[in-house]
Write a protein that holds these residues in place. Sequence first.
Motif, mmCIF file in Angstrom:
data_model
loop_
_atom_site.group_PDB
_atom_site.id
_atom_site.type_symbol
_atom_site.label_atom_id
_atom_site.label_comp_id
_atom_site.label_asym_id
_atom_site.label_seq_id
_atom_site.Cartn_x
_atom_site.Cartn_y
_atom_site.Cartn_z
ATOM 1 N N CYS A 1 0.007 7.190 -7.127
ATOM 2 C CA CYS A 1 -0.981 8.245 -6.932
ATOM 3 C C CYS A 1 -1.344 8.889 -8.261
ATOM 4 O O CYS A 1 -1.748 10.046 -8.311
ATOM 5 C CB CYS A 1 -0.432 9.290 -5.950
ATOM 6 S SG CYS A 1 -0.366 8.671 -4.255
ATOM 7 N N ALA B 1 0.826 -1.206 0.000
ATOM 8 C CA ALA B 1 0.000 0.000 0.000
ATOM 9 C C ALA B 1 0.859 1.254 0.000
ATOM 10 O O ALA B 1 0.504 2.259 -0.620
ATOM 11 C CB ALA B 1 -0.934 0.003 1.206
ATOM 12 N N SER B 2 1.993 1.223 0.657
ATOM 13 C CA SER B 2 2.831 2.413 0.754
ATOM 14 C C SER B 2 3.475 2.793 -0.563
ATOM 15 O O SER B 2 3.958 3.906 -0.722
ATOM 16 C CB SER B 2 3.896 2.224 1.831
ATOM 17 O OG SER B 2 4.836 1.259 1.420
ATOM 18 N N ARG C 1 -2.704 5.561 0.272
ATOM 19 C CA ARG C 1 -1.576 4.672 0.577
ATOM 20 C C ARG C 1 -1.624 4.130 2.007
ATOM 21 O O ARG C 1 -0.642 3.559 2.479
ATOM 22 C CB ARG C 1 -0.256 5.422 0.373
ATOM 23 C CG ARG C 1 0.061 5.652 -1.078
ATOM 24 C CD ARG C 1 1.380 6.336 -1.216
ATOM 25 N NE ARG C 1 1.853 6.286 -2.581
ATOM 26 C CZ ARG C 1 2.956 6.868 -3.002
ATOM 27 N NH1 ARG C 1 3.720 7.528 -2.143
ATOM 28 N NH2 ARG C 1 3.311 6.781 -4.253
ATOM 29 N N ASP C 2 -2.748 4.292 2.698
ATOM 30 C CA ASP C 2 -2.803 3.890 4.105
ATOM 31 C C ASP C 2 -3.097 2.407 4.333
ATOM 32 O O ASP C 2 -3.221 1.960 5.459
ATOM 33 C CB ASP C 2 -3.807 4.759 4.874
ATOM 34 C CG ASP C 2 -5.249 4.526 4.459
ATOM 35 O OD1 ASP C 2 -5.524 3.634 3.615
ATOM 36 O OD2 ASP C 2 -6.129 5.256 4.961
ATOM 37 N N ARG D 1 1.724 2.279 -3.501
ATOM 38 C CA ARG D 1 0.611 2.420 -4.443
ATOM 39 C C ARG D 1 0.777 3.734 -5.203
ATOM 40 O O ARG D 1 1.011 4.782 -4.607
ATOM 41 C CB ARG D 1 -0.710 2.413 -3.678
ATOM 42 C CG ARG D 1 -1.933 2.603 -4.570
ATOM 43 C CD ARG D 1 -3.196 2.549 -3.772
ATOM 44 N NE ARG D 1 -3.391 1.177 -3.320
ATOM 45 C CZ ARG D 1 -4.195 0.827 -2.330
ATOM 46 N NH1 ARG D 1 -4.872 1.734 -1.668
ATOM 47 N NH2 ARG D 1 -4.319 -0.425 -1.988
ATOM 48 N N CYS E 1 -2.777 11.740 -1.557
ATOM 49 C CA CYS E 1 -1.948 10.577 -1.883
ATOM 50 C C CYS E 1 -1.716 9.715 -0.643
ATOM 51 O O CYS E 1 -1.814 8.493 -0.700
ATOM 52 C CB CYS E 1 -0.629 11.037 -2.496
ATOM 53 S SG CYS E 1 0.434 9.679 -3.013
ATOM 54 N N THR E 2 -1.433 10.352 0.477
ATOM 55 C CA THR E 2 -1.214 9.629 1.727
ATOM 56 C C THR E 2 -2.437 8.788 2.088
ATOM 57 O O THR E 2 -2.309 7.645 2.523
ATOM 58 C CB THR E 2 -0.890 10.615 2.866
ATOM 59 O OG1 THR E 2 0.283 11.349 2.519
ATOM 60 C CG2 THR E 2 -0.671 9.888 4.183
#
Length: 74
Positions: A9, A4-5, A60-61, A7, A56-57
């Motif tokens: 954006c 996920a980190s 990516r969680d 991924r 974006c964060t």
Amino acid sequence: QTAASVRPCTFDLEDIANVNDALTVTIDGNEIPNDPSRMDGWYAEDGILTLYGSACTTIRDGRAHAIAAQCEPR
């Protein structure tokens, strides 16, 4: 969590590539602001939508999210 980190954006807008001024972007139903400075929000260029900063964060969680881009007539 690791997958996920990293991924991306960025998203291909396909059929709505040339409507940046009329585009509304949401994540989980929450509208994300258009940000030409590319710091926190979204910006579309050459048919590619890119999320920046907290937008974006968020995706990516490691959780599932609904991302939508709609062209609103103006």
